[in-house]
Design a protein around this motif. Sequence first.
Motif, PDB file in Angstrom:
ATOM      1  N   GLN A  38       0.818  -1.205   0.000  1.00 26.99           N
ATOM      2  CA  GLN A  38       0.000   0.000   0.000  1.00 26.99           C
ATOM      3  C   GLN A  38       0.858   1.263   0.000  1.00 26.99           C
ATOM      4  N   THR A  39       0.185   2.380   0.119  1.00 29.54           N
ATOM      5  CA  THR A  39       0.814   3.677   0.283  1.00 29.54           C
ATOM      6  C   THR A  39       0.121   4.374   1.453  1.00 29.54           C
ATOM      7  N   HIS A  40       0.453   5.641   1.660  1.00 26.52           N
ATOM      8  CA  HIS A  40      -0.183   6.382   2.744  1.00 26.52           C
ATOM      9  C   HIS A  40      -1.699   6.449   2.607  1.00 26.52           C
ATOM     10  N   ASP A  60       4.560   8.203   2.667  1.00 21.57           N
ATOM     11  CA  ASP A  60       4.947   6.967   1.998  1.00 21.57           C
ATOM     12  C   ASP A  60       6.321   6.592   2.550  1.00 21.57           C
ATOM     13  N   LEU A  61       6.476   5.356   2.973  1.00 21.61           N
ATOM     14  CA  LEU A  61       7.766   4.905   3.476  1.00 21.61           C
ATOM     15  C   LEU A  61       8.856   5.030   2.409  1.00 21.61           C
ATOM     16  N   ARG A  62      10.074   5.168   2.843  1.00 24.08           N
ATOM     17  CA  ARG A  62      11.228   5.042   1.936  1.00 24.08           C
ATOM     18  C   ARG A  62      11.029   3.778   1.080  1.00 24.08           C
ATOM     19  N   GLY A  63      11.180   3.938  -0.242  1.00 24.29           N
ATOM     20  CA  GLY A  63      11.065   2.781  -1.126  1.00 24.29           C
ATOM     21  C   GLY A  63       9.662   2.468  -1.586  1.00 24.29           C
ATOM     22  N   TYR A  64       8.667   3.211  -1.109  1.00 24.12           N
ATOM     23  CA  TYR A  64       7.268   2.943  -1.449  1.00 24.12           C
ATOM     24  C   TYR A  64       6.603   4.197  -1.993  1.00 24.12           C
ATOM     25  N   GLY A  65       5.461   3.996  -2.652  1.00 21.35           N
ATOM     26  CA  GLY A  65       4.645   5.115  -3.091  1.00 21.35           C
ATOM     27  C   GLY A  65       5.443   6.115  -3.914  1.00 21.35           C
ATOM     28  N   ALA A 198       1.977   2.028  -7.745  1.00 23.34           N
ATOM     29  CA  ALA A 198       3.103   2.383  -6.891  1.00 23.34           C
ATOM     30  C   ALA A 198       3.992   1.178  -6.622  1.00 23.34           C
ATOM     31  N   SER A 199       3.398   0.018  -6.406  1.00 23.83           N
ATOM     32  CA  SER A 199       4.185  -1.176  -6.088  1.00 23.83           C
ATOM     33  C   SER A 199       4.991  -1.652  -7.288  1.00 23.83           C
ATOM     34  N   ALA A 200       4.384  -1.617  -8.478  1.00 25.74           N
ATOM     35  CA  ALA A 200       5.099  -2.054  -9.681  1.00 25.74           C
ATOM     36  C   ALA A 200       6.333  -1.195  -9.933  1.00 25.74           C
ATOM     37  N   PRO A 204      12.326  -3.340  -6.629  1.00 28.47           N
ATOM     38  CA  PRO A 204      13.616  -3.562  -5.950  1.00 28.47           C
ATOM     39  C   PRO A 204      13.641  -3.051  -4.515  1.00 28.47           C
ATOM     40  N   SER A 205      13.030  -1.900  -4.264  1.00 34.77           N
ATOM     41  CA  SER A 205      13.074  -1.351  -2.905  1.00 34.77           C
ATOM     42  C   SER A 205      12.138  -2.101  -1.966  1.00 34.77           C
TER      43      SER A 205
END
Length: 290
Positions: A38-40, A60-65, A198-200, A204-205
């Motif tokens: 997910q994202t925020h 959004d966490l580092r590496g996400y969103g 966002a996930s696609a 890598p992160s």
Amino acid sequence: MTIPGFASHRVQVADGVALNAAVGGTGRPIVLLHGFPQTHLMWRHVAADLAADHTVICPDLRGYGDSDKPAAHSPDTYSKRTMAADAVALARALGHERFALAGHDRGALVAFRAGLDHPDAVTHLAMLDVVPTLDMWDVLHGVNAAVAFHLYLTAQPPGLPEQLIGGAPDAFFGHFLDVWSRDPAAIPAAVRAEYLRASAAAVPSIVADFRASAGIDIDHDRADLAAGNRFAMPVTVVQQDWGAALGYDAAALWSAWAPDLDHRLTTAGHFMAEEAPTEIAEALRSLLAR
């Protein structure tokens, strides 16, 4: 895409790393950290509720969103220690030296580390639908561990996991959105599409984040356990009743880390902040009143 009524911010939290964050409301601050995949946006209902009398910060966490996604040149790049430091730096950049912190899933593991590493900054701590990392690996065994196959896939050395997941990201991430939800309507089509987009773009992160929980995060947790470090602040944990299914006492696992613990079970699915936002907002308000 962000939370309606919230302002979007881009905040530098480390060298070369900025987080995308939605901020709304006024009052005592609370930071809400999202989970996987997910994202925020997963906090949209709970955040709107809390914003009536709190400053609510949803990154959004580092590496996400839409946050930065640095290459994982070392195991520490996506350690929960590093990601916890991001959350503290974000709050401070927005003017808050002390704040409440709640996390779901991956965000809950970041919150866990922040509570141990930054007890002077985190006033109240909530974690949704996880068990501590050390316990997670201990309780998964036999055929029941199949529910967490992705943990074993992403624990492999760099290369194969990224290639397999990157080959069919919508199928991979969509699988979890489908099987972990008890109310598919809780994640509307537009929000689901945003999660998949966002996930696609972050394979890598995301893999690096999970890989850290099979390595460096374990080292950090073991060191705290050996040193007798525990949470100094009030803690609330909300979980599905996985303990009954997998044969462990979830409340006992959490009590070992949290002397001041409110442990709650929910009938909602994994995506409880979206499936049961009123229940989760009430749990957080109860925590903040302690």
